[in-house]
Every structure is written in C-alpha cells, then in structure tokens.
Design a protein around this motif. Structure first.
Motif, PDB file in Angstrom:
ATOM      1  N   PHE A  66       1.020  -1.271  -0.255  1.00 54.65           N
ATOM      2  CA  PHE A  66       0.103  -0.058  -0.040  1.00 54.65           C
ATOM      3  C   PHE A  66       0.847   1.114  -0.021  1.00 54.65           C
ATOM      4  O   PHE A  66       0.780   2.538  -0.967  1.00 54.65           O
ATOM      5  CB  PHE A  66      -0.945  -0.132   0.658  1.00 54.65           C
ATOM      6  CG  PHE A  66      -2.012   0.788   1.253  1.00 54.65           C
ATOM      7  CD1 PHE A  66      -3.411   0.551   0.257  1.00 54.65           C
ATOM      8  CD2 PHE A  66      -1.958   2.568   1.938  1.00 54.65           C
ATOM      9  CE1 PHE A  66      -3.825   1.776   0.291  1.00 54.65           C
ATOM     10  CE2 PHE A  66      -2.883   2.886   2.114  1.00 54.65           C
ATOM     11  CZ  PHE A  66      -3.977   2.920   1.300  1.00 54.65           C
ATOM     12  N   ASN A  67       1.951   1.012   0.813  1.00 52.48           N
ATOM     13  CA  ASN A  67       2.977   2.315   0.939  1.00 52.48           C
ATOM     14  C   ASN A  67       3.441   2.863  -0.441  1.00 52.48           C
ATOM     15  O   ASN A  67       4.623   4.112  -0.257  1.00 52.48           O
ATOM     16  CB  ASN A  67       3.796   2.337   1.873  1.00 52.48           C
ATOM     17  CG  ASN A  67       4.885   1.048   2.001  1.00 52.48           C
ATOM     18  OD1 ASN A  67       3.823  -0.223   1.766  1.00 52.48           O
ATOM     19  ND2 ASN A  67       5.972   1.241   2.412  1.00 52.48           N
ATOM     20  N   ARG A  68       3.202   2.079  -1.518  1.00 45.58           N
ATOM     21  CA  ARG A  68       3.955   2.065  -2.733  1.00 45.58           C
ATOM     22  C   ARG A  68       2.234   3.466  -3.745  1.00 45.58           C
ATOM     23  O   ARG A  68       3.427   3.983  -4.896  1.00 45.58           O
ATOM     24  CB  ARG A  68       3.760   1.065  -3.831  1.00 45.58           C
ATOM     25  CG  ARG A  68       5.154   0.439  -3.372  1.00 45.58           C
ATOM     26  CD  ARG A  68       5.454  -1.228  -4.283  1.00 45.58           C
ATOM     27  NE  ARG A  68       5.611  -0.515  -5.359  1.00 45.58           N
ATOM     28  CZ  ARG A  68       5.694  -0.736  -6.898  1.00 45.58           C
ATOM     29  NH1 ARG A  68       5.438  -2.602  -6.690  1.00 45.58           N
ATOM     30  NH2 ARG A  68       6.646  -0.572  -7.834  1.00 45.58           N
ATOM     31  N   ILE A  69       1.152   3.457  -3.476  1.00 46.69           N
ATOM     32  CA  ILE A  69       1.135   4.751  -3.400  1.00 46.69           C
ATOM     33  C   ILE A  69       1.362   6.315  -4.242  1.00 46.69           C
ATOM     34  O   ILE A  69       1.696   6.560  -2.538  1.00 46.69           O
ATOM     35  CB  ILE A  69      -0.697   4.781  -3.191  1.00 46.69           C
ATOM     36  CG1 ILE A  69      -1.161   3.231  -3.661  1.00 46.69           C
ATOM     37  CG2 ILE A  69      -1.195   5.133  -4.350  1.00 46.69           C
ATOM     38  CD1 ILE A  69      -1.990   2.841  -2.985  1.00 46.69           C
ATOM     39  N   ASP A  70       0.929   6.835  -4.772  1.00 48.77           N
ATOM     40  CA  ASP A  70       1.559   8.039  -4.133  1.00 48.77           C
ATOM     41  C   ASP A  70       0.939   8.730  -2.824  1.00 48.77           C
ATOM     42  O   ASP A  70      -0.635   8.656  -2.940  1.00 48.77           O
ATOM     43  CB  ASP A  70       1.760   9.354  -5.642  1.00 48.77           C
ATOM     44  CG  ASP A  70       1.770  10.407  -5.051  1.00 48.77           C
ATOM     45  OD1 ASP A  70       0.911  11.293  -5.570  1.00 48.77           O
ATOM     46  OD2 ASP A  70       3.105  10.598  -5.643  1.00 48.77           O
TER      47      ASP A  70
END
Length: 119
Positions: A66-70
């Motif tokens: 999830f923390n790969r989302i901008d």
C-alpha cells in the motif's frame, strides 16, 4: 454489532506472509478476498471504482504494498476507506460514495500490507 473484521494493516519485510495471512483468514471465514498489487501509477479514480465493487459485493480486499501509492493519492484513498468504514459503523444498507448511492454489504473489509523501504 461489529462483524468479525473491518480490515487491518500489516507491516514488515517482504516475504514474511502478510498477504498470505490475510488471504488465509478470509478463506477460513469463507470470504472472497481480492489482492490488489499497488503501484505509484494508481490514482484515486481507479481505487474508487474498486471500492464501489468491494462495498456492494461484500468481499474483502488486500492492498499489497500500500505504501507504494503516491502520497497525494493516499490521502484521497484514506478518505474513501473512512467513508466505507463510517457506513459500516452506522450499519447502513446503502451509502453515498463519490456522489453515488451504492449498496453496502456488511461483510466488506479493507486490509493493507506495507513493506519498509518504500516512500
């Protein structure tokens, strides 16, 4: 009354079973779980469409990494998740989501996994 799960967030190194744990829990409770592999290219419109289907079907989803989302998109997605969770808390059968009235099945849940090292 609160259901068995509304979602959750798991964090840790890659390959430690975060996603598999969510999938196994869903399987044990006879819930459909859709895994969505996150990327920086995701936008809030794409995620919103996904949430509409999730809410109306009652399925679980696991947003992997999830923390790969901008970051700008994450803030909108957080509001989308809060909207769904508020409707669940209020035990609604239908709720307004992105200016549309959609059905809400109480079994839906949002899980996320996060790996260290991503921005």
């Amino acid at each position: 009354p609160r259901g068995p799960a509304r979602g959750g967030a798991r964090g840790g190194p890659a390959g430690t079973g975060k996603t598999e744990t969510t999938k196994d829990l869903a399987k044990a409770l006879a819930k459909q779980c859709v895994v969505f592999n996150c990327s920086p290219e995701m936008d809030y419109l794409m995620v919103g469409k996904f949430f509409k289907g999730l809410s109306s079907s009652g399925a679980w989803c696991c947003f992997d990494e999830f923390n790969r989302i901008d970051v700008a998109v994450l803030s909108v997605v957080a509001v989308q998740i809060m909207t769904i969770q508020a409707a669940l808390r209020e035990e609604k059968d239908k709720f307004m989501f992105e200016e549309r009235l959609i059905a809400l099945k109480k079994t839906c849940a949002v899980f996320i996994t996060m790996n260290p090292g991503y921005a």
